[in-house]
Design a protein around this motif. Structure first.
Motif, PDB file in Angstrom:
ATOM      1  N   ARG A   3       0.815  -1.219   0.000  1.00 27.68           N
ATOM      2  CA  ARG A   3       0.000   0.000   0.000  1.00 27.68           C
ATOM      3  C   ARG A   3       0.847   1.266   0.000  1.00 27.68           C
ATOM      4  O   ARG A   3       1.924   1.292   0.594  1.00 27.68           O
ATOM      5  CB  ARG A   3      -0.875   0.051   1.248  1.00 27.68           C
ATOM      6  CG  ARG A   3      -1.938  -1.007   1.303  1.00 27.68           C
ATOM      7  CD  ARG A   3      -2.569  -0.898   2.663  1.00 27.68           C
ATOM      8  NE  ARG A   3      -2.937  -2.189   3.151  1.00 27.68           N
ATOM      9  CZ  ARG A   3      -4.206  -2.639   3.157  1.00 27.68           C
ATOM     10  NH1 ARG A   3      -5.186  -1.885   2.738  1.00 27.68           N
ATOM     11  NH2 ARG A   3      -4.467  -3.830   3.622  1.00 27.68           N
ATOM     12  N   TYR A   5       0.760   5.691   0.492  1.00 33.65           N
ATOM     13  CA  TYR A   5       0.051   6.874   0.963  1.00 33.65           C
ATOM     14  C   TYR A   5       0.830   8.093   0.477  1.00 33.65           C
ATOM     15  O   TYR A   5       2.038   8.193   0.696  1.00 33.65           O
ATOM     16  CB  TYR A   5      -0.023   6.873   2.494  1.00 33.65           C
ATOM     17  CG  TYR A   5      -0.648   8.114   3.064  1.00 33.65           C
ATOM     18  CD1 TYR A   5      -2.021   8.318   2.954  1.00 33.65           C
ATOM     19  CD2 TYR A   5       0.123   9.087   3.689  1.00 33.65           C
ATOM     20  CE1 TYR A   5      -2.611   9.466   3.462  1.00 33.65           C
ATOM     21  CE2 TYR A   5      -0.458  10.237   4.211  1.00 33.65           C
ATOM     22  CZ  TYR A   5      -1.821  10.420   4.093  1.00 33.65           C
ATOM     23  OH  TYR A   5      -2.397  11.551   4.581  1.00 33.65           O
ATOM     24  N   GLU A   7       1.065  12.308   0.450  1.00 32.33           N
ATOM     25  CA  GLU A   7       0.580  13.593   0.951  1.00 32.33           C
ATOM     26  C   GLU A   7       1.120  14.700   0.045  1.00 32.33           C
ATOM     27  O   GLU A   7       2.321  14.811  -0.147  1.00 32.33           O
ATOM     28  CB  GLU A   7       1.046  13.801   2.397  1.00 32.33           C
ATOM     29  CG  GLU A   7       0.390  15.010   2.998  1.00 32.33           C
ATOM     30  CD  GLU A   7       0.478  15.041   4.514  1.00 32.33           C
ATOM     31  OE1 GLU A   7       0.647  13.971   5.144  1.00 32.33           O
ATOM     32  OE2 GLU A   7       0.385  16.151   5.046  1.00 32.33           O
ATOM     33  N   THR A  31      -1.742  -0.583  -3.820  1.00 31.53           N
ATOM     34  CA  THR A  31      -3.052   0.076  -3.748  1.00 31.53           C
ATOM     35  C   THR A  31      -2.938   1.247  -2.794  1.00 31.53           C
ATOM     36  O   THR A  31      -2.040   1.307  -1.950  1.00 31.53           O
ATOM     37  CB  THR A  31      -4.159  -0.876  -3.248  1.00 31.53           C
ATOM     38  OG1 THR A  31      -3.722  -1.436  -2.013  1.00 31.53           O
ATOM     39  CG2 THR A  31      -4.460  -1.968  -4.248  1.00 31.53           C
ATOM     40  N   GLU A  32      -3.883   2.162  -2.918  1.00 32.65           N
ATOM     41  CA  GLU A  32      -3.833   3.376  -2.099  1.00 32.65           C
ATOM     42  C   GLU A  32      -4.422   3.109  -0.719  1.00 32.65           C
ATOM     43  O   GLU A  32      -5.343   2.326  -0.575  1.00 32.65           O
ATOM     44  CB  GLU A  32      -4.639   4.484  -2.795  1.00 32.65           C
ATOM     45  CG  GLU A  32      -4.423   5.821  -2.140  1.00 32.65           C
ATOM     46  CD  GLU A  32      -5.274   6.922  -2.756  1.00 32.65           C
ATOM     47  OE1 GLU A  32      -6.146   6.619  -3.589  1.00 32.65           O
ATOM     48  OE2 GLU A  32      -5.053   8.072  -2.380  1.00 32.65           O
ATOM     49  N   THR A  33      -3.880   3.778   0.280  1.00 29.10           N
ATOM     50  CA  THR A  33      -4.495   3.736   1.597  1.00 29.10           C
ATOM     51  C   THR A  33      -4.637   5.171   2.098  1.00 29.10           C
ATOM     52  O   THR A  33      -3.903   6.049   1.674  1.00 29.10           O
ATOM     53  CB  THR A  33      -3.664   2.880   2.587  1.00 29.10           C
ATOM     54  OG1 THR A  33      -4.160   3.111   3.902  1.00 29.10           O
ATOM     55  CG2 THR A  33      -2.191   3.215   2.549  1.00 29.10           C
ATOM     56  N   ASP A  34      -5.614   5.393   2.976  1.00 26.47           N
ATOM     57  CA  ASP A  34      -5.880   6.786   3.363  1.00 26.47           C
ATOM     58  C   ASP A  34      -5.137   7.206   4.629  1.00 26.47           C
ATOM     59  O   ASP A  34      -5.376   8.281   5.172  1.00 26.47           O
ATOM     60  CB  ASP A  34      -7.392   7.015   3.512  1.00 26.47           C
ATOM     61  CG  ASP A  34      -7.999   6.064   4.520  1.00 26.47           C
ATOM     62  OD1 ASP A  34      -7.229   5.298   5.153  1.00 26.47           O
ATOM     63  OD2 ASP A  34      -9.227   6.080   4.680  1.00 26.47           O
ATOM     64  N   SER A  35      -4.230   6.362   5.084  1.00 24.01           N
ATOM     65  CA  SER A  35      -3.474   6.749   6.273  1.00 24.01           C
ATOM     66  C   SER A  35      -2.049   6.205   6.201  1.00 24.01           C
ATOM     67  O   SER A  35      -1.829   5.066   5.766  1.00 24.01           O
ATOM     68  CB  SER A  35      -4.193   6.212   7.518  1.00 24.01           C
ATOM     69  OG  SER A  35      -3.258   6.022   8.551  1.00 24.01           O
ATOM     70  N   ASN A  38      -1.174   2.649   7.656  1.00 23.28           N
ATOM     71  CA  ASN A  38      -1.378   1.370   6.961  1.00 23.28           C
ATOM     72  C   ASN A  38      -0.493   1.217   5.733  1.00 23.28           C
ATOM     73  O   ASN A  38      -0.659   0.269   4.976  1.00 23.28           O
ATOM     74  CB  ASN A  38      -2.839   1.257   6.498  1.00 23.28           C
ATOM     75  CG  ASN A  38      -3.797   1.529   7.628  1.00 23.28           C
ATOM     76  OD1 ASN A  38      -3.536   1.113   8.747  1.00 23.28           O
ATOM     77  ND2 ASN A  38      -4.863   2.242   7.352  1.00 23.28           N
ATOM     78  N   ARG A 138      -7.661  11.627 -10.007  1.00 23.98           N
ATOM     79  CA  ARG A 138      -8.624  11.629  -8.910  1.00 23.98           C
ATOM     80  C   ARG A 138     -10.027  11.984  -9.359  1.00 23.98           C
ATOM     81  O   ARG A 138     -10.988  11.724  -8.675  1.00 23.98           O
ATOM     82  CB  ARG A 138      -8.199  12.638  -7.821  1.00 23.98           C
ATOM     83  CG  ARG A 138      -6.793  12.442  -7.299  1.00 23.98           C
ATOM     84  CD  ARG A 138      -6.734  11.252  -6.384  1.00 23.98           C
ATOM     85  NE  ARG A 138      -6.028  10.152  -7.040  1.00 23.98           N
ATOM     86  CZ  ARG A 138      -5.373   9.197  -6.400  1.00 23.98           C
ATOM     87  NH1 ARG A 138      -5.329   9.185  -5.105  1.00 23.98           N
ATOM     88  NH2 ARG A 138      -4.769   8.231  -7.065  1.00 23.98           N
TER      89      ARG A 138
END
Ligand code: SAH
Ligand code: SF4
Ligand code: F3S
Length: 429
Positions: A3, A5, A7, A31-35, A38, A138
């Motif tokens: 994963r 992330y 910013e 794959t993308e994770t939002d934090s 993870n 996005r």
């Protein structure tokens, strides 16, 4: 499953670079994770345009140190303009950073899993225009498209020519192929990106490129940022006027209303030159929206110079502006010239600029009440469920409280019923 992330800080260029990073990592099986918690790899895509942007990043970076301590296998990459500017100094300052990747070297993320910790990728990359990196975008309606990289203007305050390298234009055919592909995927709007799109040059110039893109079926709107006032040609003005998909909006950074300060900024135009372009734009395209950037408190700026900027805002009547306090950037000419101003003077001047512009923006929005506008629906207005939101061709946000059905990507005709300072309200007609 690996994963990532990301910013992102800074401008549209960085937002789009992050989409490219996501595209590369996706191909590599991430794959993308939002934090960050993870993630297997965390990327900071940084901005160094002003000191504040830089401070924001370093405080975010500090916060990830504890996480890296708990999970030494977590990879941390610093990308973007601070990466280019600071290079190995970032790892000297924060030894838990694994990779430093400048904006011209995004493609190396392909090999990130096997890169050695401590790798620095900041070399100049003349091939940046040849590699087409698949972006994982996005948005499904509007897309960013790079037409050129870097900048040769060396405005005396600006770090960008040092972080993004020399100006390089992409071949028109690869731009057109990318946009055709976007049209096939259902995109309706493209925004062409470059630090100074007017100096685009390949087998065609910028107006020539607009003409080619205007022919692409499925694309409904074409926007572009940023234009440099010194390079606005008659042909470009005619292209905005005559090409049906090119939107009636131009972002044309003035920076200062004082020709003395403009010379110190190395902007290569006087206030009179600028005003002539504005008059011509308004004459040829009466409905055009004009937005701008202003810097408050440049070195040697006197009260009189500042008053020239105030006068300019009243004369031009921008639809909106971004205004900033001058921030000395390392390595730039303006950071070392005499006559640096104290922060309190910059603050007072900035407030005066913003206050005046707020009233102008509000007044200009109010003038639109009762008019009929073409709106491209972008999505649902987050703040009040059930409302649609989109933009006029002049780039003004319109919220539409409606029972009717509309979907992102639809172009609808709207009557403006209410004007606020930062948005309009309308009903479908
Ligand atoms: N290439 C674009 C955008 C450059 S950065 C252009 O030429 O307009 C966006 C804006 O940030 C600039 O227009 C300028 O107003 C502002 N800016 C750049 N460097 C700055 C600095 N050192 N201090 C304050 N504002 C700055
Ligand atoms: Fe910076 Fe000037 Fe280039 Fe814009 S044109 S990126 S302000 S040097
Ligand atoms: Fe953009 Fe900031 Fe770099 S504004 S070009 S990300 S310095």
């Amino acid at each position: 499953m690996k994963r990532y992330y990301i910013e992102t800080f800074g401008c549209q260029m960085n937002v789009h670079d992050s989409e490219k990073m996501a595209g590369i990592l996706k191909l590599e099986g991430y794959t993308e994770t939002d934090s960050a918690k993870n993630a297997d790899i965390v990327i900071f895509n940084t901005c160094s345009i002003r000191q504040k942007a830089e401070q924001k990043f370093f405080s975010e970076l500090g916060r990830i140190k504890a996480l890296k301590k708990r999970r030494p296998d977590l990879k941390i990459a610093v990308a973007g303009c601070i990466a280019q500017q600071e290079g190995s100094k970032i790892i000297e300052r924060a030894s838990y950073v694994d990779y430093v990747v400048g904006p011209q070297n995004i493609h190396i993320l392909r090999d990130i899993a096997t890169s050695e910790a401590g790798s620095i990728y900041t070399e100049d990359n003349p091939h940046i225009t040849d590699v087409d990196i698949p972006a994982d975008r996005r948005d499904n309606v509007r897309a960013w498209v790079n037409i050129m990289y870097g900048c040769n203007n060396f405005c005396s305050y600006c770090i960008v020519p040092y972080t993004r390298g020399r100006e390089r234009s992409r071949a028109s055919q690869s731009i057109i192929n990318e946009i055709k592909d976007l049209a096939e995927k259902g995109y309706k709007e493209v925004t062409l990106l470059g630090q100074n799109v007017n100096s685009y040059k390949s087998n065609v110039d910028f107006p020539g490129l607009l003409k080619e893109i205007n022919k692409i079926e499925g694309i409904k709107r074409i926007r572009f940022v940023t234009s440099h006032p010194k390079d606005i040609s008659d042909e470009l003005i005619y292209a905005i006027r005559d090409l049906d998909k090119v939107c009636e909006h131009i972002h044309l950074p003035l920076q200062s209303g004082s020709s003395k300060i403009l010379a110190l900024m190395n902007r290569k135009y006087t206030y009179d030159d600028y005003m002539k372009k504005i008059e011509q734009l308004k004459r040829e395209i009466p409905e055009i929206a004009i937005t701008s950037d202003i810097i408050a408190g440049f070195p040697q700026e006197t009260d009189e110079d500042h008053n020239h900027t105030i006068k300019a805002l009243k004369e031009v009547e921008f639809d909106s502006i971004f205004a900033f306090k001058f921030s000395p950037r390392p390595g730039t000419k303006a950071s070392t010239i005499d006559g640096q101003l104290p922060d309190d003077i910059k603050s007072v001047r900035l407030s005066e600029i913003l206050e005046l512009q707020n009233t102008i923006t509000e007044r200009k929005n109010k003038e639109l009440k009762g008019t009929i506008q073409e709106v491209l629906i972008e999505g649902v207005d987050e703040k009040s469920t059930g409302k649609f939101s989109g933009r006029t061709r002049t780039n003004k946000i319109v919220n539409i409280p409606s029972e009717d059905n509309a979907e992102p990507g639809d172009i609808i005709t709207v009557k403006i019923t209410r004007a606020r300072r930062h948005s309009l309200e309308g009903e479908i007609v």
